[in-house]
Scaffold this motif. Structure first.
Motif, PDB file in Angstrom:
ATOM      1  N   SER A   1     -11.577  31.547  29.579  1.00  0.00           N
ATOM      2  CA  SER A   1     -12.722  30.529  29.563  1.00  0.00           C
ATOM      3  C   SER A   1     -12.192  29.100  29.792  1.00  0.00           C
ATOM      4  N   VAL A   2     -10.898  29.053  29.866  1.00  0.00           N
ATOM      5  CA  VAL A   2     -10.271  27.542  30.260  1.00  0.00           C
ATOM      6  C   VAL A   2     -10.745  27.185  31.414  1.00  0.00           C
ATOM      7  N   GLU A   3     -11.198  26.076  31.869  1.00  0.00           N
ATOM      8  CA  GLU A   3     -11.850  25.959  33.145  1.00  0.00           C
ATOM      9  C   GLU A   3     -10.543  25.696  34.100  1.00  0.00           C
ATOM     10  N   SER A   4      -9.855  24.639  33.861  1.00  0.00           N
ATOM     11  CA  SER A   4      -8.648  24.570  34.679  1.00  0.00           C
ATOM     12  C   SER A   4      -7.810  25.700  35.011  1.00  0.00           C
ATOM     13  N   PRO A   5      -7.506  26.271  36.194  1.00  0.00           N
ATOM     14  CA  PRO A   5      -6.549  27.292  36.614  1.00  0.00           C
ATOM     15  C   PRO A   5      -5.221  27.117  36.047  1.00  0.00           C
TER      16      PRO A   5
ATOM     17  N   LYS B   1      -4.007  25.092  33.511  1.00  0.00           N
ATOM     18  CA  LYS B   1      -3.936  25.080  32.302  1.00  0.00           C
ATOM     19  C   LYS B   1      -4.220  26.528  31.761  1.00  0.00           C
ATOM     20  N   ARG B   2      -5.096  27.417  32.340  1.00  0.00           N
ATOM     21  CA  ARG B   2      -4.951  28.952  32.143  1.00  0.00           C
ATOM     22  C   ARG B   2      -3.666  29.546  32.314  1.00  0.00           C
ATOM     23  N   GLU B   3      -3.007  28.998  33.356  1.00  0.00           N
ATOM     24  CA  GLU B   3      -1.660  29.550  33.772  1.00  0.00           C
ATOM     25  C   GLU B   3      -0.763  29.161  32.609  1.00  0.00           C
ATOM     26  N   ASP B   4      -0.523  28.057  32.309  1.00  0.00           N
ATOM     27  CA  ASP B   4       0.201  27.469  31.204  1.00  0.00           C
ATOM     28  C   ASP B   4      -0.057  28.207  30.002  1.00  0.00           C
ATOM     29  N   ALA B   5      -1.366  28.395  29.651  1.00  0.00           N
ATOM     30  CA  ALA B   5      -1.991  28.948  28.374  1.00  0.00           C
ATOM     31  C   ALA B   5      -1.099  30.493  28.224  1.00  0.00           C
ATOM     32  N   TYR B   6      -1.199  31.272  29.289  1.00  0.00           N
ATOM     33  CA  TYR B   6      -0.699  32.532  29.442  1.00  0.00           C
ATOM     34  C   TYR B   6       0.889  32.469  29.167  1.00  0.00           C
TER      35      TYR B   6
ATOM     36  N   LYS C   1      -3.386  35.344  17.418  1.00  0.00           N
ATOM     37  CA  LYS C   1      -4.920  35.195  16.793  1.00  0.00           C
ATOM     38  C   LYS C   1      -5.528  34.064  16.977  1.00  0.00           C
ATOM     39  N   MET C   2      -7.006  34.100  17.289  1.00  0.00           N
ATOM     40  CA  MET C   2      -7.745  33.076  17.349  1.00  0.00           C
ATOM     41  C   MET C   2      -7.908  32.386  15.814  1.00  0.00           C
ATOM     42  N   TRP C   3      -7.801  31.066  15.824  1.00  0.00           N
ATOM     43  CA  TRP C   3      -8.021  30.414  14.562  1.00  0.00           C
ATOM     44  C   TRP C   3      -9.249  29.310  14.841  1.00  0.00           C
ATOM     45  N   GLY C   4     -10.301  29.413  14.172  1.00  0.00           N
ATOM     46  CA  GLY C   4     -11.397  28.449  14.765  1.00  0.00           C
ATOM     47  C   GLY C   4     -11.682  29.054  16.266  1.00  0.00           C
ATOM     48  N   PRO C   5     -12.474  28.019  16.812  1.00  0.00           N
ATOM     49  CA  PRO C   5     -12.712  28.421  18.224  1.00  0.00           C
ATOM     50  C   PRO C   5     -11.699  28.200  19.185  1.00  0.00           C
ATOM     51  N   SER C   6     -10.666  27.473  18.994  1.00  0.00           N
ATOM     52  CA  SER C   6      -9.758  26.952  20.154  1.00  0.00           C
ATOM     53  C   SER C   6      -8.191  26.884  19.909  1.00  0.00           C
TER      54      SER C   6
ATOM     55  N   PRO D   1      -4.942  24.926  24.592  1.00  0.00           N
ATOM     56  CA  PRO D   1      -5.130  24.530  25.931  1.00  0.00           C
ATOM     57  C   PRO D   1      -6.344  23.606  25.912  1.00  0.00           C
ATOM     58  N   ARG D   2      -6.122  22.594  25.535  1.00  0.00           N
ATOM     59  CA  ARG D   2      -7.389  21.498  25.598  1.00  0.00           C
ATOM     60  C   ARG D   2      -7.631  20.803  26.763  1.00  0.00           C
TER      61      ARG D   2
END
Length: 140
Positions: free
Chosen positions: A20-24, A26-31, A46-51, A77-78
């Protein structure tokens, strides 16, 4: 009134959140961070809160009586920057930060624009330090 913690571990999908991360970029960095944190901590993400994507958990109790659970370490990844939740002794932070790369530091986290700006080997050491430090905090 009882303070209700917003950042609780939940069953939301880490992968769906990353997708759901908009920036491709940022998404790549998150992975990349997901793989890195998982490898270093050996804890499932695990998810903690929404983000917040957290690894492991510990129970804390402040002198004020406020207590709760928190991830040992994690990241988010904000939109503006990537938040790295890394707790450690001040001396340890200063020693590692000298070679970490481009970042800023808030009260509870370290902010980076992208993974390419930082030394991943230093990040691995920071993750290890954070897990050990947080585990100690949970024992006090």
């Amino acid at each position: 009134m009882v303070y209700e913690l917003k950042t609780k571990e939940n069953e939301n999908s880490v992968i769906e959140f990353i997708e759901s991360v908009e920036s491709p970029k940022k998404r790549e960095d998150a992975y990349r961070l997901l793989d890195l944190f998982t490898a270093v901590t050996s804890y499932p993400a695990k998810m903690w809160g929404p983000s917040i994507i957290g690894f492991g958990s510990y129970h804390y109790k402040y002198a004020s009586g406020h207590e709760g659970d928190a991830p040992l370490t994690g990241f988010s990844p904000r939109k503006a920057k990537i938040s790295l939740y890394l707790s450690m002794e001040e001396g340890t932070y200063k020693r590692l930060a000298a070679n970490f790369g481009k970042h800023t530091r808030g009260k509870a986290c370290i902010y980076v624009n992208k993974v390419a700006d930082i030394d991943v080997e230093v990040l691995k050491e920071m993750i290890k330090q954070s897990v050990n430090f947080s585990k100690k905090m949970g024992q006090s």
